[in-house]
Write a protein that holds these residues in place. Structure first.
Motif, PDB file in Angstrom:
ATOM      1  N   PRO A   9       4.561   2.098  -7.339  1.00  0.00           N
ATOM      2  CA  PRO A   9       3.650   2.614  -6.328  1.00  0.00           C
ATOM      3  C   PRO A   9       4.412   2.904  -5.032  1.00  0.00           C
ATOM      4  CG  PRO A   9       3.239   0.286  -6.738  1.00  0.00           C
ATOM      5  CD  PRO A   9       4.255   0.722  -7.716  1.00  0.00           C
ATOM      6  N   LYS A  10       3.990   3.912  -4.339  1.00  0.00           N
ATOM      7  CA  LYS A  10       4.732   4.306  -3.136  1.00  0.00           C
ATOM      8  C   LYS A  10       3.889   4.070  -1.891  1.00  0.00           C
ATOM      9  CE  LYS A  10       7.527   7.718  -5.466  1.00  0.00           C
ATOM     10  NZ  LYS A  10       7.529   6.773  -6.569  1.00  0.00           N
ATOM     11  N   ASN A  11       4.554   3.762  -0.799  1.00  0.00           N
ATOM     12  CA  ASN A  11       3.800   3.618   0.449  1.00  0.00           C
ATOM     13  C   ASN A  11       3.725   4.974   1.139  1.00  0.00           C
ATOM     14  OD1 ASN A  11       6.111   4.053   2.046  1.00  0.00           O
ATOM     15  ND2 ASN A  11       6.684   1.899   1.850  1.00  0.00           N
ATOM     16  N   PRO A  12       2.857   5.115   2.139  1.00  0.00           N
ATOM     17  CA  PRO A  12       2.643   6.425   2.785  1.00  0.00           C
ATOM     18  C   PRO A  12       3.932   7.041   3.315  1.00  0.00           C
ATOM     19  CG  PRO A  12       0.992   4.844   3.497  1.00  0.00           C
ATOM     20  CD  PRO A  12       1.975   4.081   2.662  1.00  0.00           C
ATOM     21  N   LEU A  13       4.832   6.209   3.842  1.00  0.00           N
ATOM     22  CA  LEU A  13       6.072   6.756   4.400  1.00  0.00           C
ATOM     23  C   LEU A  13       6.899   7.446   3.319  1.00  0.00           C
ATOM     24  CD1 LEU A  13       7.864   7.046   6.911  1.00  0.00           C
ATOM     25  CD2 LEU A  13       9.049   4.962   6.182  1.00  0.00           C
ATOM     26  N   GLN A  14       6.971   6.772   2.131  1.00  0.00           N
ATOM     27  CA  GLN A  14       7.714   7.367   1.022  1.00  0.00           C
ATOM     28  C   GLN A  14       7.114   8.705   0.625  1.00  0.00           C
ATOM     29  OE1 GLN A  14       7.506   3.783  -1.445  1.00  0.00           O
ATOM     30  NE2 GLN A  14       9.667   4.098  -1.919  1.00  0.00           N
TER      31      GLN A  14
END
Lengths: 357, 269
Positions: free
Chosen positions: B6-11
């Motif tokens: 899962p990726k965070n918004p920044l990624q």
């Protein structure tokens, strides 16, 4: 004489890494160059193989002066610490490499590869790529690769250094077997004295580029000529002493001097004694060897089959604590506990000329 | 393979940024060229490509780029090997000099060649011409793309341990066969990347070639120079057509090399 080194000198800038090393090694001998890391022992090996140039001196292999020859012309087999197999070739092709270079016939090559795979105990694994082999297996292949073209000399640079203890033991055993079977003259470089003892016909001790002394493991252990050797090979108890006539004086205690130390007449000496040559007893009469006084046990550590004790001598001032190895039986009879007073005797010891530290 | 988690918004933001950047700088121009070229159908493109001048420009561009690439591949690997494996006085200097074509303006590089090899130049050849002739084009293309192979191969070579080479020496293999049999298999991927970049750079070179070749129509005019002249003459179809060919070839080279690298990687396991 298979290997003859005469006055080898190698300098890197102002640092002399190999300092006037001369050595003769007999046909079929397994010679171990033993020294701390950075002592120059690997450089000597590389000089013999032609991988490192030398500043002066000469190298003779089988009576042939190879000093100016390239590595290709020297007919040596070299095994590196980190296996250094050809990653893109399988085990069989690695072993075959030197035979292909020599343009041996295909059939002969295949027969030789099969023979070598068998010798190193890897039958049927010739098709494996290096990455599919364990470290120990890779080093076996490296050994077979080095042996394949029947070199006149086998050179091994810390060959078991990267392996874990158990595999190291197995490989040492295999190496010794193969070496004796082929009767190939071999030099092995290591910093591990246990390995040296287990493998060597003779050992050469290297310290800061200088070949200090050469001898059988037992000679070097029991009758070293240098304090460095005594300390490097196992644990040594060193006491300051003086030899006059046939007597050695350690503090107030006098002991009969060993007969082979005649040359150290009327001078200050180091008395060197191995931990297993020291005896402790609760009563003076029960001491075996010569009594050197009373001592107090300061420490006991369990060390597997034997126990390691340190004993502070009470009658000899400024003596360092003695390291002593005690059998379980001895420990029981002494009821050894820290702080206990005991009589201390030494059985075998050795004298070395005194040198300032 | 790294796990894709899962990726965070920044990624996500960064990924979108990279995609947008690539779209703006790479995909948009490619689209523009292709679209512009075929706006009046394929026929005008066919006609343009059958023009003798155009064919000549394309032919010398490809031929000389391939020659330049071959030269740079051989010398690039040699340079990389010498810099990685030999220790000599002035090595750091040579190492820095290899990058000069990257920092030199191609136009200045071309001008330097005129000064050197042109009329009354220091190294003016007596029997054949370099400047305003084919050798000058090859030289220019070679010069501007010189660092790619050595810069791709160098780090790979540095990262390879030297002991396998030494083992080969003690087994009797010459330096030459050790290089081909032991070193080369380890640096193939680097060589391939270097070749791709060199070929692409040579094909696309304009400044240095323009200066040194003189751009004589139908003679020393290369494909990029044809495009430049076509634009100047408001010959949009001509410019589009050749651009399309050059662009397509570049993409093709990239694909072939990627495929090769993929196959090599798979072989290694």
């Amino acid at each position: 004489m298979t290997i003859q080194l005469d006055h080898l000198v190698k300098k890197y800038g102002r640092q002399t890494v190999v300092n006037d090393v001369s050595l003769e090694i007999e046909q079929g001998e397994l010679f171990v160059l033993l020294g701390a890391s950075g002592s120059g022992k690997s450089t000597i090996l590389r000089i013999i193989a032609g991988l490192t140039s030398l500043d002066s001196g000469s190298v003779q292999l089988n009576g042939r002066d190879v000093t100016r020859l390239s590595p290709q012309q020297r007919d040596t087999g070299f095994v590196f610490q980190n296996y250094s197999l050809f990653r893109h070739l399988n085990a069989a092709a690695n072993i075959e490499f030197g035979l292909k270079v020599r343009k041996a016939h295909r059939k002969d090559r295949q027969a030789r590869v099969t023979e070598l795979l068998n010798m190193i105990g890897l039958d049927g694994l010739g098709g494996r790529m290096p990455a599919q082999l364990s470290g120990g297996q890779q080093q076996r292949v490296a050994l077979a690769r080095a042996l394949a073209p029947n070199p006149s000399v086998l050179l091994l640079d810390e060959p078991f250094g990267a392996l874990d203890v158990k595999i190291r033991g197995q490989l040492r055993h295999s190496l010794r077997e193969i070496q004796q079977q082929l009767q190939i003259t071999t030099i092995l470089v290591t910093h591990d004295q246990e390995e040296a003892f287990e493998l060597a016909d003779r050992i050469g001790i290297i310290d800061r580029g200088v070949l200090l002394e050469v001898g059988t493991p037992a000679q070097l252990y029991r009758r070293p000529k240098h304090l460095y050797t005594a300390n490097f090979l196992g644990t040594a108890n060193v006491l300051n002493a003086r030899r006059n006539g046939k007597t050695v004086y350690v503090g107030q205690v006098s002991l009969p001097a060993p007969s082979e130390t005649e040359h150290l007449q009327n001078q200050d000496v180091h008395l060197v004694c191995r931990p297993e040559e020291i005896d402790l007893a609760l009563e003076q009469e029960l001491i075996s060897g010569s009594l050197i006084g009373r001592g107090r046990i300061s420490n006991i550590t369990f060390a597997g089959s034997l126990e390691r004790a340190t004993v502070q001598l009470m009658d000899i001032s400024a003596a360092k604590p003695l390291h002593v190895l005690l059998s379980p039986e001895k420990v029981r009879s002494l009821g050894a506990i820290p702080g206990q007073e005991v009589f201390v005797g030494i059985q075998d010891f050795h004298l070395l000329p005194f040198q300032e530290n | 393979m790294r796990e894709i988690g899962p990726k965070n918004p920044l990624q996500i933001l960064l990924i979108l940024l990279v995609l947008a950047y690539a779209a703006a700088l790479i995909i948009a121009p490619i689209y523009a060229i292709s679209d512009g070229a075929i706006e009046r159908g394929w026929q005008p493109i066919k006609d343009t490509l059958q023009d003798d001048g155009v064919q000549h420009a394309l032919r010398i561009t490809f031929e000389f780029s391939i020659i330049a690439t071959l030269l740079n591949t051989v010398f690039g690997v040699i340079i990389a090997w010498v810099l990685a494996r030999q220790r000599f006085y002035g090595r750091t200097l040579v190492n820095a000099l290899v990058d000069i074509p990257f920092v030199f303006s191609p136009v200045i590089a071309g001008y330097t060649m005129i000064v050197l090899f042109g009329r009354n130049g220091w190294l003016e050849p007596t029997t054949f011409a370099i400047v305003f002739a084919y050798p000058g084009i090859i030289l220019a293309k070679t010069f501007v793309a010189l660092p790619f192979v050595s810069r791709e191969v160098g780090p790979v070579l540095e990262s390879l341990p030297i002991e396998p080479e030494e083992a080969a020496y003690t087994l009797g293999a010459s330096r030459w066969s050790t290089f081909w049999q032991i070193v080369m298999p380890g640096i193939w991927v680097g060589v391939i990347y270097g070749v791709v970049l060199t070929l692409a750079r040579s094909l696309g070179e304009f400044g240095a070639v323009a200066v040194v070749s003189g751009g004589i129509e139908g003679k020393t005019e290369t494909a990029t120079m044809y495009v430049y002249r076509a634009l100047h003459d408001r010959n949009r179809i001509g410019a589009y057509s050749i651009s399309l060919v050059l662009g397509a070839v570049s993409v093709l080279i990239l694909l072939v090399m990627s495929l090769l690298k993929w196959r090599l990687d798979r072989q290694r396991g």
